[in-house]
Enzyme design. Structure first.
Site, mmCIF file in Angstrom:
data_model
loop_
_atom_site.group_PDB
_atom_site.id
_atom_site.type_symbol
_atom_site.label_atom_id
_atom_site.label_comp_id
_atom_site.label_asym_id
_atom_site.label_seq_id
_atom_site.Cartn_x
_atom_site.Cartn_y
_atom_site.Cartn_z
ATOM 1 N N HIS A 101 5.801 -6.607 5.501
ATOM 2 C CA HIS A 101 5.759 -6.756 4.049
ATOM 3 C C HIS A 101 5.629 -5.380 3.388
ATOM 4 C CE1 HIS A 101 5.510 -9.638 0.871
ATOM 5 N NE2 HIS A 101 4.374 -9.165 0.383
ATOM 6 N N ASP A 115 -0.506 -4.601 9.778
ATOM 7 C CA ASP A 115 0.417 -5.059 10.818
ATOM 8 C C ASP A 115 1.627 -5.767 10.227
ATOM 9 O OD1 ASP A 115 -1.167 -4.160 12.893
ATOM 10 O OD2 ASP A 115 -2.439 -5.955 12.768
ATOM 11 N N ARG A 147 -7.915 9.019 0.072
ATOM 12 C CA ARG A 147 -7.090 9.579 -1.014
ATOM 13 C C ARG A 147 -7.523 9.060 -2.382
ATOM 14 N NH1 ARG A 147 -4.406 9.133 3.591
ATOM 15 N NH2 ARG A 147 -2.523 10.298 4.129
ATOM 16 N N PHE A 201 4.641 7.769 -10.381
ATOM 17 C CA PHE A 201 4.543 6.914 -9.184
ATOM 18 C C PHE A 201 3.192 7.174 -8.508
ATOM 19 C CE2 PHE A 201 5.499 6.133 -4.601
ATOM 20 C CZ PHE A 201 5.763 4.773 -4.703
ATOM 21 N N ALA A 245 -1.772 0.499 -4.261
ATOM 22 C CA ALA A 245 -2.101 0.924 -2.893
ATOM 23 C C ALA A 245 -1.438 -0.058 -1.941
ATOM 24 C CB ALA A 245 -3.613 0.931 -2.676
ATOM 25 N N PHE A 265 4.323 -4.680 -6.180
ATOM 26 C CA PHE A 265 5.672 -5.226 -6.394
ATOM 27 C C PHE A 265 5.933 -5.471 -7.880
ATOM 28 C CE2 PHE A 265 8.855 -8.632 -6.424
ATOM 29 C CZ PHE A 265 9.742 -8.206 -5.445
HETATM 30 N N1 INI Z 1 0.694 -5.443 -2.831
HETATM 31 C C1 INI Z 1 0.099 -4.220 -2.866
HETATM 32 O O1 INI Z 1 -0.064 -3.637 -3.948
HETATM 33 N N2 INI Z 1 -0.322 -3.634 -1.716
HETATM 34 C C2 INI Z 1 -0.148 -4.222 -0.483
HETATM 35 O O2 INI Z 1 -0.577 -3.615 0.537
HETATM 36 C C3 INI Z 1 0.480 -5.489 -0.427
HETATM 37 N N3 INI Z 1 0.686 -6.153 0.858
HETATM 38 O O3 INI Z 1 0.393 -5.547 1.894
HETATM 39 O O4 INI Z 1 1.151 -7.264 0.926
HETATM 40 C C4 INI Z 1 0.891 -6.102 -1.650
HETATM 41 N N4 INI Z 1 1.476 -7.326 -1.656
HETATM 42 C C5 INI Z 1 1.567 -8.131 -2.846
HETATM 43 C C6 INI Z 1 2.839 -7.827 -3.627
HETATM 44 O O5 INI Z 1 2.739 -6.566 -4.274
HETATM 45 C C7 INI Z 1 3.070 -8.887 -4.729
HETATM 46 O O6 INI Z 1 2.005 -8.868 -5.639
HETATM 47 C C8 INI Z 1 3.242 -10.313 -4.166
HETATM 48 O O7 INI Z 1 4.187 -10.355 -3.135
HETATM 49 C C9 INI Z 1 3.691 -11.289 -5.318
HETATM 50 O O8 INI Z 1 4.949 -10.917 -5.840
#
Ligand code: INI
Length: 164
Positions: free
Chosen positions: A93, A90, A132, A118, A85, A62
């Site tokens: 998010h 489940d 991968r 990307f 990644a 994110f």
């Molecule tokens: N961030 C990832 O890079 N991969 C994931 O699978 C993931 N899941 O599944 O939650 C994930 N969440 C964290 C997100 O990217 C942020 O760091 C967090 O929400 C704080 O802003």
């Protein structure tokens, strides 16, 4: 007619930044290794004191766009690679994180004019992600190649003279 394309043999001068997500570090650290291996074998000095390559870490995928934006705007790099990644598991998010990361990276790339690769794996399971990231092939290698191709192509586009 001109054919415009990136050349891997003319990419060893590029300054590159990589942004890596710590979330699912088991996977992203392998992507980073593959990426560095490819860059090194194409003439990039991957030693972090060389000034040719910098690596930034973010908490999760994110956060990739905001840091990619800052690096792209710095004017220091010709290309930025993002590595992450996102594994479905489940949780809904998954969709939020993937959508924000992909849209964000596309916007930053277009707005700054700097190619942002990307390099975010989106899979249903950890097993698929690991496959991968090195168990079968390492997409980090491909992301590095795409960075070299795009950096070199952008160089070539800049050298096109305006028609008189
Ligand atoms: N961030 C990832 O890079 N991969 C994931 O699978 C993931 N899941 O599944 O939650 C994930 N969440 C964290 C997100 O990217 C942020 O760091 C967090 O929400 C704080 O802003």
């Amino acid at each position: 007619m001109a054919t415009l394309e990136g050349r891997f043999t003319e990419a060893s001068h590029l300054k590159i930044a990589i942004v890596v997500a710590r979330f699912n570090d088991l996977v992203t650290s392998k992507l980073l290794s593959g990426c560095l291996d490819c860059l090194k074998r194409h003439g990039i000095d991957t030693c972090q004191t060389s000034g040719q390559l910098d690596i930034a870490w973010v908490p999760g995928s994110f956060e990739l766009p905001i840091v990619a934006q800052s690096l792209a705007k710095s004017g220091r790099y010709q290309v930025v690679i993002t590595l992450g990644a996102v594994i479905r598991g489940d949780t809904p998010h998954f969709d939020v994180v993937v959508a924000e990361a992909s849209k964000g990276i596309a916007v930053v790339s277009r707005e700054t004019g700097i190619p942002i690769i990307f390099g975010v794996l989106t899979t249903d399971t950890m097993q698929q992600a690991l496959e991968r990231a090195g168990i079968k092939s390492n997409l980090g290698w491909s992301y590095a190649l795409q960075a070299l191709e795009m950096g070199s192509l952008m160089d070539e586009l800049q050298s096109i003279k305006p028609s008189s």
